[in-house]
Design an enzyme around this catalytic site. Structure first.
Site, PDB file in Angstrom:
ATOM      1  N   LYS A  23       3.920   2.379  10.691  1.00  0.00           N
ATOM      2  CA  LYS A  23       4.079   1.847   9.410  1.00  0.00           C
ATOM      3  C   LYS A  23       4.988   2.905   8.053  1.00  0.00           C
ATOM      4  O   LYS A  23       4.676   3.376   8.165  1.00  0.00           O
ATOM      5  CB  LYS A  23       2.640   1.839   9.209  1.00  0.00           C
ATOM      6  CG  LYS A  23       2.162   1.452   7.199  1.00  0.00           C
ATOM      7  CD  LYS A  23       0.291   1.471   7.708  1.00  0.00           C
ATOM      8  CE  LYS A  23       0.680   1.594   6.241  1.00  0.00           C
ATOM      9  NZ  LYS A  23      -0.689   1.752   4.832  1.00  0.00           N
ATOM     10  N   LYS A  71       2.367   7.265  10.691  1.00  0.00           N
ATOM     11  CA  LYS A  71       2.626   6.953   9.670  1.00  0.00           C
ATOM     12  C   LYS A  71       3.554   7.621   8.376  1.00  0.00           C
ATOM     13  O   LYS A  71       3.258   8.624   8.179  1.00  0.00           O
ATOM     14  CB  LYS A  71       0.590   6.853   8.662  1.00  0.00           C
ATOM     15  CG  LYS A  71       0.547   6.279   6.875  1.00  0.00           C
ATOM     16  CD  LYS A  71      -0.564   5.632   6.810  1.00  0.00           C
ATOM     17  CE  LYS A  71      -0.578   5.388   5.435  1.00  0.00           C
ATOM     18  NZ  LYS A  71      -1.538   5.007   4.362  1.00  0.00           N
TER      19      LYS A  71
HETATM   20  C1  PBG Z   1      -4.762   3.777   3.011  1.00  0.00           C
HETATM   21  C2  PBG Z   1      -3.301   2.836   3.052  1.00  0.00           C
HETATM   22  C3  PBG Z   1      -2.138   2.220   1.810  1.00  0.00           C
HETATM   23  C4  PBG Z   1      -1.406   1.676   2.655  1.00  0.00           C
HETATM   24  C5  PBG Z   1      -2.544   1.425   4.439  1.00  0.00           C
HETATM   25  N1  PBG Z   1      -4.071   1.677   4.528  1.00  0.00           N
HETATM   26  C6  PBG Z   1      -1.330   3.044   1.214  1.00  0.00           C
HETATM   27  C7  PBG Z   1      -0.965   4.883   1.245  1.00  0.00           C
HETATM   28  O1  PBG Z   1      -1.246   5.257   2.256  1.00  0.00           O
HETATM   29  O2  PBG Z   1      -0.960   4.959  -0.309  1.00  0.00           O
HETATM   30  C8  PBG Z   1      -0.627   0.763   2.894  1.00  0.00           C
HETATM   31  C9  PBG Z   1      -0.516  -1.067   2.675  1.00  0.00           C
HETATM   32  C10 PBG Z   1       0.935  -1.389   2.207  1.00  0.00           C
HETATM   33  O3  PBG Z   1       1.563  -0.736   1.324  1.00  0.00           O
HETATM   34  O4  PBG Z   1       0.490  -2.591   2.538  1.00  0.00           O
HETATM   35  N2  PBG Z   1      -4.512   5.093   2.945  1.00  0.00           N
HETATM   36 ZN    ZN Z   2      -5.609   6.474   2.715  1.00  0.00          ZN
END
Ligand code: PBG
Ligand code: ZN
Length: 327
Positions: free
Chosen positions: A249, A196
Site C-alpha cells: 500500500k 505500508k
Molecule cells: C490507518 C489507515 C490509513 C489508511 C488505511 N488504514 C491511513 C494512514 O495510515 O494514515 C489509508 C487508506 C487510504 O488512503 O485510502 N492506519
Molecule cells: Zn493507523
C-alpha cells in the site's frame, strides 16, 4: 524467419474476440474489496469532500452498500470506524459497541456472502491521530500490541472474516494471531499491511477519518518510499509471524514492489489502491481531462498485471459494473 514480414504481432489484435482470447490479465469482481467508513447513528450518509462518491455511513446505510457490493459480485468489504470520541489510548478501537463491531454484526446478518474485513489500527481512535499510544512524543510500539490484539478479537467476535492491521508496529501480526487463537478465533485470517509506505496518497482518507497526526508524521513507523529491499524484509517477517495474506500500500506507485513480492512469497498478495490514487482520477475526470471509466479499468489492470491477487479499491462498485459490461 524470425522477423517482419512473417512475424506480425498485430494479427493477435485484429478482432475483439481474438484480443479477448489472448488477454493475459482479467479483472474479477470477486477479487475486489470495497472500503467503507462507518459511524454511529442511523440514516447518516455524510459525504467526504475529497472522496467523491464515498460517505461516512451509519450501519443501516453500510448494510445497503454491502448489499449493492454483493449484488455486483464484489468479493469483500473493509470497514474503517470513525468513533464519536477519541482518547490518547484509542480505547474506542476495542469497544464492542463501536461503529465497526456494530456494522460487522449487521452486515454479517444481512449479507452473508461477502467477505468481511476489518482494518485494525488505533489512529482513527486516538486523540493525537497516531497509530499507537504515546510515550512522550514517541509512538510506543510494544504498548500498542495488546490494544491491537484486543481490537482484532472484538472484530472477530462481531463477525470479521479477515482482520487487517495497518498500524506498522513491529510484532503486531504475532500479537494479533496469538490473541485471536487464545479467544477461539483460530479460523479468522490476518491480512497484514506488511508493506505500508509513509505516503502522501493517504491525504483524503485522513480527512475522511479525521485521523491526521496532531503532531509529527508517521515516518518512524511507516516505510520510506525509497526502499524496496526493506519491503521484502517486512513481508517475510509477517509471513513468519503467521500472516495469511500480505498487503502492499499504496498500489499504483509501488507496482515494482508488488511484482517483487509476488515472485517471492506464495501467500495471497493484496494491493490497496488508496484514497489519493482515487482522488487524482476523480479530480482529472471531473475536469474532462481523462476518461474515468477507462482509467479505472486501466489502473486496476496494471495493479493486477504486476501481481496483486486481491485489490482494495474505492472504485470497486464502478469496476465491477464495468467488468460485467465488458464480458
Ligand atoms: C490507518 C489507515 C490509513 C489508511 C488505511 N488504514 C491511513 C494512514 O495510515 O494514515 C489509508 C487508506 C487510504 O488512503 O485510502 N492506519
Ligand atoms: Zn493507523
Amino acid at each position: 524467419m524470425t522477423g517482419f514480414p512473417a512475424v506480425r504481432p498485430r494479427r493477435l489484435r485484429h478482432t475483439p474476440t481474438i484480443r479477448r482470447m489472448v488477454s493475459e490479465t482479467r479483472l474479477d469482481p470477486a477479487k475486489l474489496v470495497l472500503p467503507a467508513f462507518v459511524v454511529n447513528g442511523e440514516g447518516i450518509e455524510q459525504p467526504i469532500a475529497s472522496m467523491p462518491g464515498h460517505a461516512r455511513l451509519s450501519l443501516d446505510r453500510a448494510v445497503d452498500l454491502a448489499r449493492r457490493a454483493a449484488g455486483l459480485g464484489i468479493g469483500g468489504i473493509i470497514l474503517f470506524g470513525i468513533p464519536d470520541d477519541k482518547d490518547p489510548e484509542g480505547t474506542g478501537a476495542w469497544d464492542p459497541d463501536g461503529p465497526v463491531p456494530r456494522a460487522l454484526r449487521a452486515i454479517k446478518n444481512a449479507v452473508p456472502d461477502l467477505v468481511l474485513w476489518a482494518d485494525v489500527c488505533l489512529c482513527e481512535y486516538t486523540s493525537h491521530g497516531h497509530c499507537g499510544p504515546l510515550r512522550g512524543t514517541e509512538i510506543d510500539n510494544d504498548a500498542a500490541l495488546p490494544s491491537l490484539a484486543r481490537a482484532a478479537a472484538v472484530y472477530a467476535d462481531a463477525g470479521a472474516d479477515v482482520v487487517a492491521p495497518s498500524d506498522m508496529m513491529d510484532g503486531r501480526v504475532a500479537a494479533i494471531r496469538t490473541g485471536l487463537d487464545a479467544a477461539g478465533y483460530e479460523n479468522i485470517a490476518v491480512c497484514s499491511y506488511a508493506v505500508k509506505y509513509a505516503s502522501a496518497y493517504y491525504g483524503p482518507f485522513r480527512d475522511a477519518a479525521d485521523s491526521a497526526p496532531a503532531f509529527g508524521d508517521r515516518l518512524t513507523y511507516q516505510m520510506d518510499p525509497a526502499n524496496a529491499r526493506e519491503a521484502r524484509r517486512e513481508a517475510l517477517l509477517d509471513v513468519d509471524e503467521g500472516a495469511d495474506m500480505i498487503m502492499v500500500k499504496p498500489a499504483g506507485p509501488y507496482q515494482d514492489i508488488i511484482r517483487d513480492l509476488r515472485d517471492r512469497i506464495d501467500l495471497p498478495l493484496v494491493a490497496y489502491q488508496v484514497s489519493g490514487e482515487m482522488a487524482m482520477v476523480e479530480a482529472a475526470a471531473a475536469r474532462g481531462w481523462i476518461d474515468r471509466d477507462r482509467i479505472i479499468l486501466e489502473s486496476l489492470t496494471g495493479i493486477v498485471r504486476s501481481g496483486a491477487d486481491i485489490v482494495i479499491t474505492y472504485f470497486a462498485l464502478d469496476a465491477a459494473r464495468l467488468i460485467q459490461e465488458q464480458s
